[in-house]
Enzyme design. Structure first.
Site, PDB file in Angstrom:
ATOM      1  N   GLU A   1      -1.407   7.334  -0.246  1.00 40.17           N
ATOM      2  CA  GLU A   1      -2.479   7.823  -1.127  1.00 40.17           C
ATOM      3  C   GLU A   1      -2.071   9.129  -1.810  1.00 40.17           C
ATOM      4  OE1 GLU A   1      -2.436   7.445   2.107  1.00 40.17           O
ATOM      5  OE2 GLU A   1      -3.824   8.756   3.191  1.00 40.17           O
TER       6      GLU A   1
ATOM      7  N   GLU B   1       9.651   2.358  10.616  1.00 39.60           N
ATOM      8  CA  GLU B   1      10.654   3.426  10.482  1.00 39.60           C
ATOM      9  C   GLU B   1       9.884   4.740  10.520  1.00 39.60           C
ATOM     10  OE1 GLU B   1      12.148   6.284   9.216  1.00 39.60           O
ATOM     11  OE2 GLU B   1      13.275   5.548   7.473  1.00 39.60           O
TER      12      GLU B   1
ATOM     13  N   CYS C   1      13.526  11.534   5.867  1.00 35.29           N
ATOM     14  CA  CYS C   1      13.488  11.110   7.275  1.00 35.29           C
ATOM     15  C   CYS C   1      14.828  11.338   7.957  1.00 35.29           C
ATOM     16  CB  CYS C   1      13.050   9.661   7.388  1.00 35.29           C
ATOM     17  SG  CYS C   1      13.967   8.537   6.340  1.00 35.29           S
TER      18      CYS C   1
ATOM     19  N   THR D   1       1.224   7.362  13.284  1.00 33.80           N
ATOM     20  CA  THR D   1       0.661   6.232  12.526  1.00 33.80           C
ATOM     21  C   THR D   1       1.374   4.937  12.911  1.00 33.80           C
ATOM     22  OG1 THR D   1       0.401   7.787  10.711  1.00 33.80           O
ATOM     23  CG2 THR D   1      -0.011   5.484  10.219  1.00 33.80           C
TER      24      THR D   1
ATOM     25  N   GLU E   1       9.535  16.601  14.505  1.00 32.72           N
ATOM     26  CA  GLU E   1       9.876  16.480  13.088  1.00 32.72           C
ATOM     27  C   GLU E   1       8.950  17.383  12.283  1.00 32.72           C
ATOM     28  OE1 GLU E   1       8.832  12.812  10.953  1.00 32.72           O
ATOM     29  OE2 GLU E   1      10.940  12.681  10.398  1.00 32.72           O
TER      30      GLU E   1
ATOM     31  N   LYS F   1       0.854  -1.201   0.000  1.00 29.32           N
ATOM     32  CA  LYS F   1       0.000   0.000   0.000  1.00 29.32           C
ATOM     33  C   LYS F   1       0.886   1.247   0.000  1.00 29.32           C
ATOM     34  CE  LYS F   1      -2.026   2.813   2.759  1.00 29.32           C
ATOM     35  NZ  LYS F   1      -1.982   4.019   1.885  1.00 29.32           N
TER      36      LYS F   1
ATOM     37  N   GLY G   1       6.677   5.747   7.933  1.00 28.25           N
ATOM     38  CA  GLY G   1       5.778   6.903   7.945  1.00 28.25           C
ATOM     39  C   GLY G   1       5.943   7.674   9.234  1.00 28.25           C
ATOM     40  N   GLY G   2       4.875   8.307   9.673  1.00 24.22           N
ATOM     41  CA  GLY G   2       4.946   9.164  10.847  1.00 24.22           C
ATOM     42  C   GLY G   2       4.857   8.383  12.155  1.00 24.22           C
TER      43      GLY G   2
END
Ligand code: TXE
Length: 502
Positions: A182, A254, A295, A236, A396, A179, A232-233
């Site tokens: 989006e 990560e 990142c 999440t 961040e 996935k 991702g964040g």
């Protein structure tokens, strides 16, 4: 895309079951870069079921490693064949310059080549033989594919991040549901077409795209899935880890970083001029490449007090010459932020920095150039006189924002460098090799660059300490994440155990 079906489930391309679509926006000018199918939770469940059936069927995991390695090499060849098309898609989708996108596609290719080679070593999984003290017993430890993997990627390096997951998963013999974000699904859709052409068997790779919040539960809160790899964040990553916990599903995450770049005064005292110029250049590139949406971006400059004013002045002068523009224009050195929504987040952080008392040196605004007005551009921004009490230093921002902190002793530099809840990457610049070694060993970060910044290789592990995540991608560990370990005890001359006498 654009009317063609974009979900790849069970070896067939399909539209979303409810006919839903999403406009994918080019952040350079706000135009629609593509219209793609938006999966429903039911589509996601079907993708997981297809991957489950393909894994349980056993054919893919029984494929000889030499064949899997050859498939990865074939994928690498097709990536190079389609490099220009894939790079253009990546640029239209993310806004990054075409030069960066081309490097990304080369890096994706290297990842497939690396795992093709690695899995080919010694047949990949012959295992370890253990002497248990009984010559009749063959004890061996083997590695086997972990099973069905859910691979969730972010928007800053869409295809590259996905390749760090798909390549080792295929090499290990897993089946998977990919996935992409989006916000940036285009290159991954094109890539899955390429996987099909390369000969990846039906249902081994499945693809859904859509909102993570909508599809998340179907992909992560299910006992059908054996491993979730997420980039991702932080918020999440935490949600996914909690959802996976009910089924004791293994998770590797990560989650970005707030990465220090420590500059000692001796880079100038070395007197060669080059060390100083290189330090300025690498701090600049380390934070402003891809408009800070990296990142491992070096967003915290930690500089020795005696040279700090001169360093910041030199840095600001360079930052003001960075050429922003549409990534498709070869003159552009950096593109826009990925979306209007993300720019709003970055702008809020700049406001916050000002209200916290940081001193704005340059940037802090959208570019004045009317040619950039339709895009999500934001100027390279430097804040001096920052300290650890400020959120702008701790959180961040994922934008082109550099904060400057100052130190006077080596111990203080190390303490500042480690004073973050993250721990993904750090940079150290010094002309003193012994000091360099001391400092890099003292820093609690997953990657530390000494007199360089930002480089990585498919052969070396990537990942973070602390809240930057757990697990590792790339390198040999990036493969073992996708494997289970099995101990096989084979008694070639069975006798009774003789424990119970009756
Ligand atoms: O990321 P999200 P966002 C950081 C950066 C950025 C922040 C938020 O600071 O500002 O994260 O970015 C999917 N279940 N990084 O909101 O939401 C989502 O669809 C399952 C750091 O864009 O974490 C996408 O595919 N999946 C980072 C992916 O998670 C879910 C790179 C990442 O999106 C989900 C990008 C859910 N409940 C942003 N919710 C890095 N580590 O480099 C979302 N997703």
């Amino acid at each position: 895309m654009d009317g063609e079906p974009d979900l790849y489930i069970g070896g067939a391309w399909r539209h979303a079951s409810d006919g839903g679509t999403r406009d994918v926006i080019n952040p350079a000018d706000g135009s629609v870069a593509g219209v793609v199918d938006e999966a429903t939770p039911d589509d996601a469940r079907q993708a997981v079921a297809a991957a489950r059936a393909a894994f349980d069927d056993g054919a893919w995991r029984a494929t000889p490693v030499a064949e899997r390695a050859a498939l990865l090499d074939r994928i690498a060849e097709l990536l190079q064949r389609d490099k220009e098309d894939l790079a253009a898609l990546e640029t239209r989708d993310t806004g990054k310059t075409l030069a960066e996108s081309r490097i990304d596609i080369d890096d994706v290719t290297s990842v497939f080549r690396y795992y093709a080679k690695l899995v080919g070593v010694d047949g990949g999984d012959t295992g370890r033989i253990i002497d248990v003290g009984n010559p009749a017993v063959i004890s061996r430890v083997v590695r086997e594919p972990i099973g069905v993997c859910v691979l969730i990627a972010p928007w800053n390096y869409p295809l590259l991040q996905m390749s760090w997951k798909i390549a080792p998963a295929l090499a290990a013999g897993c089946t998977m549901v990919a996935k992409p974000s989006e916000v940036t699904p285009l290159s991954t859709i094109a890539f899955v077409h390429l996987l099909e052409e390369a000969g990846v068997p039906p249902s081994v790779v499945n693809l859904v795209q859509g909102s993570g919040a909508v599809l998340g539960e179907a992909l992560t809160a299910t006992a059908e899935v054996d491993f979730i790899s997420f980039t991702g964040g932080l918020a999440t990553g935490t949600t996914i880890s909690k959802m996976a916990a009910d089924n004791v599903t293994k998770v590797a995450v990560e989650l970005g970083g707030k990465n220090p770049h420590i500059v000692f005064a001796d880079v100038r005292d070395a007197g060669d001029g080059d060390s100083w110029a290189a330090a300025v250049d690498h701090v600049l590139t380390g934070v402003f490449l891809h408009s800070g949406q990296v990142c491992s971006a070096g967003t915290r400059l930690i500089v020795e007090e005696s040279v700090a004013d001169d360093f910041v002045t030199a840095l600001a002068a360079r930052a003001e010459t960075i050429r922003m523009g549409d990534g498709m224009d070869p003159a552009s050195e950096t593109g826009p932020l990925v979306s209007e929504q993300h720019r709003a987040k970055v702008e809020a952080y700049v406001e916050l920095g000002i209200s916290e008392g940081a001193k704005l040196i340059t940037g802090g605004a959208r570019p004045a150039d009317p040619a950039l007005a339709k895009g999500s551009f934001y100027l390279p921004t430097i804040f001096d006189r920052c300290d650890r009490s400020m959120r702008i230093v701790r959180e961040e921002t994922f934008g082109p924002i550099l904060t400057v902190e100052r130190f006077t002793t080596e111990a203080e530099a190390i303490a500042l460098g480690n004073d973050t809840e993250y721990g993904l990457a750090a940079g150290v610049r010094t002309s003193d090799a012994a000091r360099g070694e001391r400092v890099v060993r003292a820093l609690r970060h997953g990657t530390v660059w000494l007199n360089d910044f930002g480089y990585y290789t498919a052969a070396a592990e990537w990942g973070g300490f602390g809240k930057s995540g757990n697990g590792r991608e790339l390198g040999p560990t990036g493969l073992t994440e996708y494997q289970e370990i099995k101990h096989i005890w084979h008694n070639t001359a069975p006798t009774a155990a003789g424990w119970f006498k009756g």
